[in-house]
Structures are given as structure tokens and as C-alpha cells.
Design a protein around this motif. Structure first.
Motif, PDB file in Angstrom:
ATOM      1  N   GLU A 131      66.307  51.612  44.912  1.00 42.24           N
ATOM      2  CA  GLU A 131      65.751  52.717  44.604  1.00 42.24           C
ATOM      3  C   GLU A 131      65.029  53.349  45.618  1.00 42.24           C
ATOM      4  O   GLU A 131      64.935  52.926  46.817  1.00 42.24           O
ATOM      5  N   HIS A 132      64.945  54.593  45.745  1.00 41.72           N
ATOM      6  CA  HIS A 132      64.396  55.628  46.833  1.00 41.72           C
ATOM      7  C   HIS A 132      63.128  55.596  46.800  1.00 41.72           C
ATOM      8  O   HIS A 132      62.135  56.226  45.916  1.00 41.72           O
ATOM      9  N   GLU A 141      66.247  63.867  42.677  1.00 44.85           N
ATOM     10  CA  GLU A 141      66.660  64.085  41.251  1.00 44.85           C
ATOM     11  C   GLU A 141      67.697  63.154  41.295  1.00 44.85           C
ATOM     12  O   GLU A 141      68.520  62.893  42.013  1.00 44.85           O
ATOM     13  N   SER A 142      67.600  62.267  40.095  1.00 40.13           N
ATOM     14  CA  SER A 142      68.709  61.368  39.892  1.00 40.13           C
ATOM     15  C   SER A 142      69.997  61.706  39.399  1.00 40.13           C
ATOM     16  O   SER A 142      69.563  62.320  38.384  1.00 40.13           O
ATOM     17  N   ASP A 148      71.646  59.641  43.677  1.00 38.75           N
ATOM     18  CA  ASP A 148      70.562  60.698  43.731  1.00 38.75           C
ATOM     19  C   ASP A 148      71.315  62.094  44.131  1.00 38.75           C
ATOM     20  O   ASP A 148      72.229  61.726  45.050  1.00 38.75           O
ATOM     21  N   SER A 352      73.858  57.676  47.814  1.00 42.43           N
ATOM     22  CA  SER A 352      73.410  56.547  47.208  1.00 42.43           C
ATOM     23  C   SER A 352      73.362  55.256  48.248  1.00 42.43           C
ATOM     24  O   SER A 352      73.318  55.518  49.360  1.00 42.43           O
TER      25      SER A 352
END
Length: 359
Positions: A131-132, A141-142, A148, A352
Motif C-alpha cells: 500500500e502507498h 487514487e486507486s 494506483d 504499482s
């Protein structure tokens, strides 16, 4: 079975195997042609809020050349005969074999036509997604699980070479950028090896003497953010970041990621601090060059004039390449930095991450 029949069957089997082998070769090694160099603009050193003494920039770099060292593979299959699974497995094989820390695939738009198909391609590689967790509480924004959209809110600003999540105790292993639409003008991606970063001895001594580099993140309470959305246009609440309304669960969320300094104030605002030694695998690896005021682990300010000097020098050995539609640039985030030059027009990239640098 007669000998002649057996011989015929054996021949057919060999031919079938050879044909299948040819069909499985979806990539061919290519050469990244040298593009016209990008003229370096002195104002690029002014990114974020730190100002440069640009009078000495020209002795560092005058232009950015193509990253000739990046191995390149062209897709030679077609969407009709190529499964996403086989495409992913062959691309992953090339990534694992790479020793440069950067690899470029071209022409993938022949097989991957939209974000959903790219997400399926990424999933088929079976990396562990990451995860970021931004160093400065920025929300992306995913596009899908582990994928993302690249930020587009500051196209006029240069994003100098940096490592993703460089302030985190457990940084991202790989980061990969896939191009859907290049900008009309500018927007070249930057590539630079961490091993090329020259760190003055006095900086090394200072950082080690003061215990490493400190990072502070601030997450507001969700209800307070809703009351004044204009103050938090790109930020996340701690509830959104951690996926919980429990303060203790939120502390556990950051603690499990190596960020043990968590504190809530009377307004339910969460402050998270973490410390990074400043180096990773023997190379300079931190966020000092981002440009924000920086403190060391013991609270001592990192000298701004040193920070400016390092911001200036980071452009040496930096290369630029404009990702085209269907280009996929995969970087070992622990050894190679990335960035982006200013641009005009629409630019659509997705990114990613994975926590595995080496397999």
C-alpha cells in the motif's frame, strides 16, 4: 505400434514442442535508442519550498540523456494469441533476471488495453502488493488492488529523482510505471542509481552523529476534515489511512510497519514519527533531497545549505525517458530513484508497488 509410426509420432511431438516454444517467446531483447537530450532548466532546482543558488548549477549538469543502461524488451505477441497469465510469467522472468535495477517493456498496449487488464496482468505476477503510505500524507487514487493512478495535480512542478517511501522503515521493494497516454509536452520520467549519489563526509558524520533522519506525518480526524475540506484537499484522515475508528488499532497499524512514534492530541489529530538511518544497502537512501525542512532523529535541524547542495548535485547522473503508450518501466526502488519533469497536456500513468526487491 510400428517403428515407422513411432518415428512419425516422435517427429510430430518434437515439432509441436518447438512450435509451442516459439509461441511462448513473447518478448525480444531490444535497444533503447538515444533520444535528443533534454535541456536542463535551472528553475527545476526550485521544487517544493527550498530555493536554490542557481548560479552554480551549470557546473553540475546541462542536459539529461536517455538511460542507455536500461535493458529493453519489446512485446512481439498479439492480443489474440497471448494470455495475460503467460504475458505476466514471461515479464516476471525477465524482471527477476535483471541486474541493473531498471527494466523497460514496450508495446504492452497490444495486449493490455485498459486499467482492468493491466491490473489482471499485475495480479498474475503474484507479487505481494504494497500500500502507498506516503511520507507526507498524500492520497493517491486507486485504480485496482495494488495499482494506483500517478498524481496529476502539480504538472508544472518537477519531481526530482527520489526513492518511493524512502522515509519508511520498510520501504517499497519494486515500483513500476505503466504508460497509457504521454503528455503533449514534457513529462519525461527520471531514472538515477542511488550508488551514483555522492554524499560529503561532513553530511555522513552529521546524520550518524544525530541518529538518522526523522519523518513526521500528521493525520487529521475524519469529522474535522469534513468540516473544512478545503484544508485537506489531498490528505487522508487517520481513520481512512488505517481503516478503523479505533485509536489503538490505528497505533497498531503504524507500529506493525515500523513506525512506533504515534500520538493523538486534544483535537484527535494523529502525529506519526519514524526514523530512518539514512542509508540502505550501503547507498544514500532518505528524503532529504525532497526539499522539505528536515530534522534528524534527535530533533536537530538538518542544515538547509547542505540540503540545497545535495538537491543541486542530485541531478548529476540523472537520465530522462518519456514513457509512451504501452511502455512499462520497472525499478528496484531500493537501488534506483525515479522522478518526473514538468509537462503540459493530459498524462496518464498508473503505478504499482511490491515489497519484494529480490526473489
Amino acid at each position: 505400434m510400428k517403428l515407422s509410426q513411432l518415428s512419425s509420432c516422435t517427429t510430430l511431438c518434437i515439432l509441436s514442442t518447438a512450435t509451442a516454444s516459439v509461441r511462448r517467446e513473447l518478448f525480444v531483447r531490444s535497444t533503447l535508442k538515444e533520444a535528443p537530450p533534454v535541456d536542463f532548466q535551472q528553475e527545476w532546482v526550485h521544487d517544493f519550498d527550498i530555493q536554490a543558488d542557481v548560479h552554480t548549477i551549470d557546473d553540475v549538469v546541462t542536459e539529461l540523456r536517455s538511460p542507455h543502461f536500461v535493458p529493453t524488451f519489446d512485446f512481439v505477441g498479439t492480443s489474440n494469441t497471448t494470455s495475460i497469465q503467460s504475458l505476466a510469467l514471461q515479464a516476471k522472468h525477465q524482471i527477476i533476471q535483471d541486474t541493473t535495477g531498471a527494466i523497460l517493456f514496450r508495446g504492452l498496449n497490444k495486449a493490455l488495453h485498459n486499467v482492468s487488464e493491466f491490473a489482471a496482468f499485475w495480479s498474475a505476477m503474484q507479487w505481494r502488493p504494497v500500500e502507498h503510505v506516503s511520507c507526507y500524507n498524500r492520497k493517491r487514487e486507486s485504480a485496482s488492488i495494488g495499482v494506483d493512478f500517478v498524481d496529476t495535480d502539480v504538472p508544472q512542478m518537477v519531481l526530482g529523482p527520489h526513492n518511493e517511501h524512502a522515509c519508511n522503515p520498510n520501504p517499497t521493494g519494486r515500483i513500476a510505471f505503466y504508460g497509457f497516454q504521454p503528455a503533449d509536452h514534457g513529462g519525461e520520467s527520471l531514472v538515477r542509481h542511488n550508488s551514483a549519489i555522492e554524499v560529503p563526509d561532513y553530511v555522513t558524520d552529521f546524520v550518524r552523529e544525530h541518529g538518522g533522519i526523522q519523518t513526521t506525518r500528521v493525520y487529521a480526524d475524519h469529522d474535522r476534515m469534513m468540516q473544512d475540506k478545503s484544508r485537506y484537499p489531498t490528505s487522508m484522515s487517520w481513520q481512512e489511512r488505517c481503516g478503523t475508528n479505533s485509536k489503538q488499532d490505528c497505533k497498531d497499524f503504524f507500529s506493525s510497519r515500523g513506525m512506533t512514534g504515534t500520538k493523538f492530541d486534544e483535537d484527535d489529530t494523529l502525529t506519526v514519527t519514524s526514523v530512518h538511518p539514512g542509508w540502505l544497502d550501503g547507498s544514500w537512501f532518505n528524503h532529504i533531497e525532497y526539499g522539505f525542512p528536515t530534522k534528524c532523529a534527535d530533533g536537530t535541524d538538518f542544515p538547509r545549505e547542505w540540503q540545497m547542495e545535495m538537491k543541486k548535485n542530485k541531478w548529476a547522473e540523472t537520465f530522462a525517458y518519456k514513457l509512451q503508450e504501452g511502455d512499462w518501466l520497472v525499478l528496484d526502488n531500493r537501488s534506483v530513484q525515479h522522478g518526473r519533469l514538468p509537462y503540459e497536456g493530459k498524462r496518464l500513468l498508473i503505478v504499482s508497488y511490491t515489497d519484494e526487491s529480490y526473489l
